[in-house]
Write an enzyme that holds these catalytic residues in place. Structure first.
Site, PDB file in Angstrom:
ATOM      1  CB  THR A  12      -5.585  28.991 -24.182  1.00 36.00           C
ATOM      2  OG1 THR A  12      -5.929  28.813 -22.813  1.00 36.00           O
ATOM      3  CG2 THR A  12      -6.772  29.605 -24.909  1.00 36.00           C
ATOM      4  N   GLY A 109       8.915  26.179 -16.607  1.00 41.54           N
ATOM      5  CA  GLY A 109       8.453  25.866 -17.949  1.00 41.54           C
ATOM      6  C   GLY A 109       9.324  26.479 -19.033  1.00 41.54           C
ATOM      7  CG  ASP A 111       5.897  29.271 -20.576  1.00 40.92           C
ATOM      8  OD1 ASP A 111       6.549  28.543 -19.793  1.00 40.92           O
ATOM      9  OD2 ASP A 111       4.737  29.652 -20.334  1.00 40.92           O
ATOM     10  CG  ASP A 131       3.673  34.884 -21.349  1.00 38.30           C
ATOM     11  OD1 ASP A 131       2.690  35.150 -22.055  1.00 38.30           O
ATOM     12  OD2 ASP A 131       4.514  34.018 -21.645  1.00 38.30           O
TER      13      ASP A 131
END
Length: 257
Positions: A12, A109, A111, A131
């Protein structure tokens, strides 16, 4: 003291941080556009960096965590063309300093690795990082700093868009909490169900995760674009750290520089 561009490219938003040494001097958030070229990205980044009297040419390095393959390649080409050093892309083969105690480490991932590393460095362990992004990720960090797994849930905005898209008579409302859970009009009923319902999801998952993680009480941290909206309403979240992922990317760059 070197300069570093840290970029967290999500489905996003793309979150950008400019560092002078270990100091985060500025952050920006832009909408994710899968089709942007390296030249278009360079124009945007130069305009943003110019606000801090910086430029792409003045940045020594770029570290990237990305879940968007076309953007990953565009940022790599951008670094090759406009910056002194090549991009460090967090992925297989990159040194992380984080043990991945899960069934398939290759699925984790960038992140989540960044969140794990930064949470342990800043707050110690055990810890849970919530998160809030396109998905809401619950990342579990052991006392020793290993990544233990976690949970995914649909993000707040994804859940809201699903409701608005499928219920013809319901209209979009701001994702802010109403004064009361009992709505007296359609807008407040929608906001109550979406926002307070989502708070219930977060609190319920935290109860289960903390019980399984025990016996030591973990730090519970929130990060991501909607952390400031949900965290104050959710019991159990002790701190919002909006720059946690960027800090993790900076630490990962240090390990691989």
């Amino acid at each position: 003291m070197g300069t570093l561009l840290a970029i967290d490219a999500g489905n996003t938003n793309v979150v950008i941080g400019a560092y002078r040494g270990p100091e985060l001097v500025a952050t920006w958030r832009t909408a994710t556009d899968h089709d942007r070229t390296e030249d278009e990205l360079a124009v945007t980044l130069d305009a943003l960096l110019g606000q801090e009297d910086l430029s792409l040419e003045a940045m020594d390095a770029l570290v990237l965590g990305s879940v968007v393959p076309p953007l990953t390649q565009a940022f790599v080409r951008l670094a090759d063309r406009y910056m002194p050093g090549k991009a460090v892309v967090i992925g297989p083969g990159v040194k992380t300093g984080v043990r991945l105690r899960v069934d398939n480490p290759s699925e984790v991932g960038a992140d989540r690795i960044a969140n794990t590393l930064a949470a342990h460095r800043r707050y110690g362990g055990p810890a849970i990082v919530v998160d809030f992004g396109t998905t809401t990720n619950f990342d579990i960090v052991s006392a020793e700093g290993a990544f233990l797994g976690g949970a995914f849930a649909p993000g707040l905005e994804v859940s809201a868009e699903s409701l608005f898209g499928r219920a013809a008579r319901l209209f979009r409302v701001p994702l802010t909490p109403p004064a009361n859970a009992i709505g007296k009009n359609t807008a407040d009923c929608i906001r109550s169900g979406i926002v307070f319902g989502y708070v219930g999801l977060v609190e319920g998952l935290l109860v289960r995760l903390i019980a399984e993680l025990g016996p030591t009480k973990p730090h519970v941290l929130a990060t991501g674009g909607l952390a400031a909206t949900i965290a104050p309403l959710a019991k159990g979240i002790e701190r919002v750290d909006e720059d946690l992922t960027l800090e993790g990317l900076r630490l990962l760059w240090e390990l691989n520089a």
